[in-house]
Design an enzyme around this catalytic site. Structure first.
Site, PDB file in Angstrom:
ATOM      1  CE1 TYR A   1      -3.220  -2.828   0.069  1.00 43.38           C
ATOM      2  CE2 TYR A   1      -3.715  -2.330   2.375  1.00 43.38           C
ATOM      3  CZ  TYR A   1      -3.956  -3.072   1.230  1.00 43.38           C
ATOM      4  OH  TYR A   1      -4.925  -4.044   1.241  1.00 43.38           O
TER       5      TYR A   1
ATOM      6  CG  LEU B   1      -8.536  -1.424   2.191  1.00 44.63           C
ATOM      7  CD1 LEU B   1      -7.437  -0.728   2.994  1.00 44.63           C
ATOM      8  CD2 LEU B   1      -8.064  -2.779   1.685  1.00 44.63           C
TER       9      LEU B   1
ATOM     10  CE  LYS C   1     -21.428   0.048   1.217  1.00 40.58           C
ATOM     11  NZ  LYS C   1     -21.228  -1.164   2.008  1.00 40.58           N
TER      12      LYS C   1
ATOM     13  CB  THR D   1     -27.774  -2.984  -5.637  1.00 36.48           C
ATOM     14  OG1 THR D   1     -29.029  -3.666  -5.775  1.00 36.48           O
ATOM     15  CG2 THR D   1     -27.434  -2.790  -4.176  1.00 36.48           C
TER      16      THR D   1
END
Length: 715
Positions: free
Chosen positions: A81, A96, A119, A277
């Site tokens: 990272y 993540l 989120k 969605t």
């Protein structure tokens, strides 16, 4: 046109399936690559398995996923990272698990990168505010990826409302939930920020605030937990705006699938069955239901692309950036308010178990720094520099002339009896912890039990004199719950009959009588430094005394009776405090006033909620006493309150709250003492022991915790 280079932290499924297909369509960004966590980063980015094979398997799996990214979307694979964050990219996407958002978003901002976070933005309002502050200071954009907000369904619904197709809005109903996904899914792991509220609950909350406006507030909420996962698995909430319009939201991750919005108006209603969605290739439907039903079909809307483009505009436009900050904080506040409401309600969300006591701890880094020099000195015991420093600091804080430290408070009591040369009988109280009486018995003396006061539970001084015989050598009163004994009357009796006085001050650390520290009364006072006490050294204890002649005597007694390496003039034991324990004491002492103040706030809240309740009796604060708020005892009268002490304790335990029958049983009821000596009757102590319950109290106990405890008691 210059495109901004964007990288991704971690080869997640949502990045592969939804985010990257949209990013590839963007006119403003180009994909730079995906980072696979290095082992030390992975320890911060998952459960941190200690199993080497498991770590290698996880790394191999992540690399395989990254290879799929490379094959389908090109870009690069970054080895760690930090390597990606330190590269020339200008923006970062972080998909993540939620508990890792704050850590890596903070690092990204510190590297000067704009951040698009999946989120929820973070797992709590405090962390959200910290990230927003950093972003604003650095002039960087941050964006929370509630992508559904950028689907054309939302624009269509807004237009229908604006055109007054349903008249005045009366109520909003939104729901999002899905079936159980298996225990391995991060959503069911509390340590990774799991739970239905943080995962799917944010969707209907965000959607409701879009239509209720900025004045929307959480009014009621319920969260239902699953103990096997220690997270909430479904829940609901009601929001209301300044005009009195409400929204009812529900969510869950152990439910049948549901993903819908209904807005009920005075003339009709709007219904959207796939509001959150909708894939980019789905023709979504918005239904307007009046006398006749109309269906508006919406095709070709990519909500992820809309979210990405909004992120770009926040980068380019400071006004939009500021609006984004405010929206993110508002959403985080709504979720935080749900947690507050459910904690106050007390019954429906039981994620957090509340112990009766919880040790105060210094900052981790502070303790590590305190013990670091031991690795050089290797001085771990035998009155080392930490031990000496703690003695000095405690003398100062307790305003004592002398103090000796021990491995625990019990050994301190035993050695006090030994050092004072006591024999025969010691008058004490049975309303105490086992240690008090056991110390007397183990030193070969006989305890004589005196009853206690009704009001503060300390020894009843009016009954002491009748118990004094020619065998009496001392009085051992107990400062109970931080309440101080009648020290003046006890001193007068001791002087009259030439008796020694040892105070059991285990509960009274830092307490003062008027302006005099409690450790200055009697011949000696014993303080317990056990982990459950106001001040602790994990395990430990101390004796304060005015006469310095006892210092060398106690030093010998705790060191096997030895003087130097070759002389053993008296019988002793091993009661030394180690350097490790003394170091904990040094750290805790630096924070003691703050910790006592926090305990005081919790106790004040108890008093506000429980004072005046019929059938409950609280222990009133003593006059002219500086308290330490060590315990909060409550007496229960079943006839008046409707439940006895045991029933209340069971009710609290059912709700994962532990209270304690403290003290119960009385020490004069111990089986061990039957037949050894006379066990005096103490009717007041018996009545109190059978009806008293000490409620949870510690520095980290929040006002919301106290509200929850009291709600359950009073329900």
């Amino acid at each position: 046109m210059h495109k901004l280079r964007m990288g991704i932290l971690g080869p997640s499924a949502i990045a592969f399936n939804r985010f990257l297909p949209a990013l590839k369509k963007s006119e403003h960004f180009e994909y730079a690559g995906v980072a696979v966590a290095k082992p030390h980063e992975r320890n911060q980015s998952d459960n941190g398995s200690d199993n080497d094979h498991e770590r290698k398997t996880m790394l191999k799996r992540s690399m395989a996923k990254a290879e799929d990214f490379l094959s389908k979307y090109q870009g690069a694979i970054f080895d760690g990272y930090e390597e990606l964050l330190s590269s020339s990219i200008e923006a970062i996407y972080i998909p993540l698990p939620p508990a890792l958002h704050y850590l890596w978003a903070k690092k990204a901002l510190e590297y000067g990168k704009h951040v698009l976070l999946e989120k929820p933005f973070t797992t709590n309002l405090a962390d959200t505010k910290k990230l927003l502050k950093i972003a604003e200071q650095k002039g960087l954009a941050v964006h929370e990826n509630y992508a559904f907000c950028y689907h054309e369904q939302i624009n269509k619904i807004r237009q229908l409302i604006k055109d007054r197709e349903i008249g005045e809005i009366r109520q909003i109903r939104a729901a999002f939930g899905f079936p159980y996904r298996g225990a391995a899914d991060f959503r069911y792991d509390r340590e990774l920020g799991g739970g239905s509220l943080l995962d799917c609950g944010g969707y209907p909350i965000k959607l409701s605030t879009l239509f209720l406006g900025k004045t929307a507030q959480i009014m009621t909420a319920a969260l239902h937990s699953a103990k096997e996962h220690n997270v909430d698995v479904f829940g609901s909430a009601t929001l209301e705006n300044a005009d009195g319009i409400t929204a009812q939201v529900s969510f869950g991750m152990d439910n049948s699938y549901k993903c819908e919005l209904e807005i009920w108006g005075s003339k009709g209603r709007i219904y959207a069955p796939r509001i959150f969605t909708a894939p980019a290739d789905l023709t979504a439907a918005v239904l307007l239901k009046k006398q006749e039903e109309r269906v508006y079909e919406i095709a070709g809307s990519d909500q992820f692309l809309g979210s990405i483009e909004h992120f770009y505009h926040c980068i380019a436009d400071n006004t939009l950036r500021q609006e984004s900050y405010a929206e993110i904080e508002s959403q985080s506040r709504q979720i935080d308010d749900i947690l507050k409401v459910t904690n106050k309600a007390g019954g429906t969300m039981n994620l957090k178990s509340i112990p009766v006591v919880r040790p105060s701890m210094p900052p981790y880094e502070e303790y590590i720094s305190e013990i670091k020099d031991m690795w050089n000195s290797r001085w771990l015991t035998h009155s080392g520099p930490k031990h000496q420093a703690l003695e000095e600091k405690l003398c100062e804080y307790l305003e004592a002339d002398n103090i000796s430290l021990f491995a625990n408070g019990h050994l301190a009591l035993e050695l006090a009896i030994n050092a004072l040369g006591l024999s025969g009988e010691i008058i004490t109280t049975p309303f105490t912890f086992a240690s008090t009486t056991q110390a007397i018995v183990r030193q070969g003396l006989t305890p004589v039990f005196c009853d206690i006061n009704e009001d503060d539970y300390t020894i009843d001084v009016s009954k002491i004199e009748a118990l004094i015989t020619e065998k009496t050598s001392a009085i051992m009163p107990v400062h109970v719950y931080g309440n101080v004994c009648d020290v003046d009357t006890i001193a007068a009796l001791a002087k009259k009959y030439n008796l020694k006085v040892i105070y059991d001050a285990a509960h009274a650390f830092g307490v003062k009588v008027k302006d005099r520290a409690v450790g200055n009364f009697g011949d000696m006072s014993m303080f317990s430094f056990h982990a459950t006490k106001v001040f602790h050294t994990v395990e430990g204890g101390g004796l304060t005394f005015s006469n310095s002649k006892y210092s060398p005597v106690l030093a010998r007694l705790r060191q096997f009776g030895m003087v130097g390496p070759e002389s053993v003039p008296i019988v002793g034991t091993n009661a030394k405090m180690t350097e490790i324990h003394a170091a904990m004491g040094l750290c805790n002492l630096r924070h003691i006033n703050e910790e006592i103040a926090k305990r005081g706030r919790a106790m004040q809240r108890y008093r506000e909620l429980l004072s005046g309740v019929k059938g409950l009796r609280l222990c009133d604060p003593q006059k002219d006493i500086t308290p330490n708020y060590s315990y909060f005892p409550v007496m229960f009268n079943k006839k008046e309150f409707g439940m006895n002490r045991d029933e209340v304790a069971a009710l609290l335990e059912k709700n994962d709250i532990l209270a304690r029958k403290y003290f119960y049983p009385l020490t004069n009821d111990f089986e061990a003492y039957k037949g050894m000596f006379e066990l005096q009757k103490t009717p007041v102590a018996t009545r109190i022991a059978e009806n008293v319950l000490t409620l949870p109290l510690y520095a980290d106990l929040t006002v919301e915790d106290v509200d929850r405890i009291c709600r359950i008691i009073l329900q």
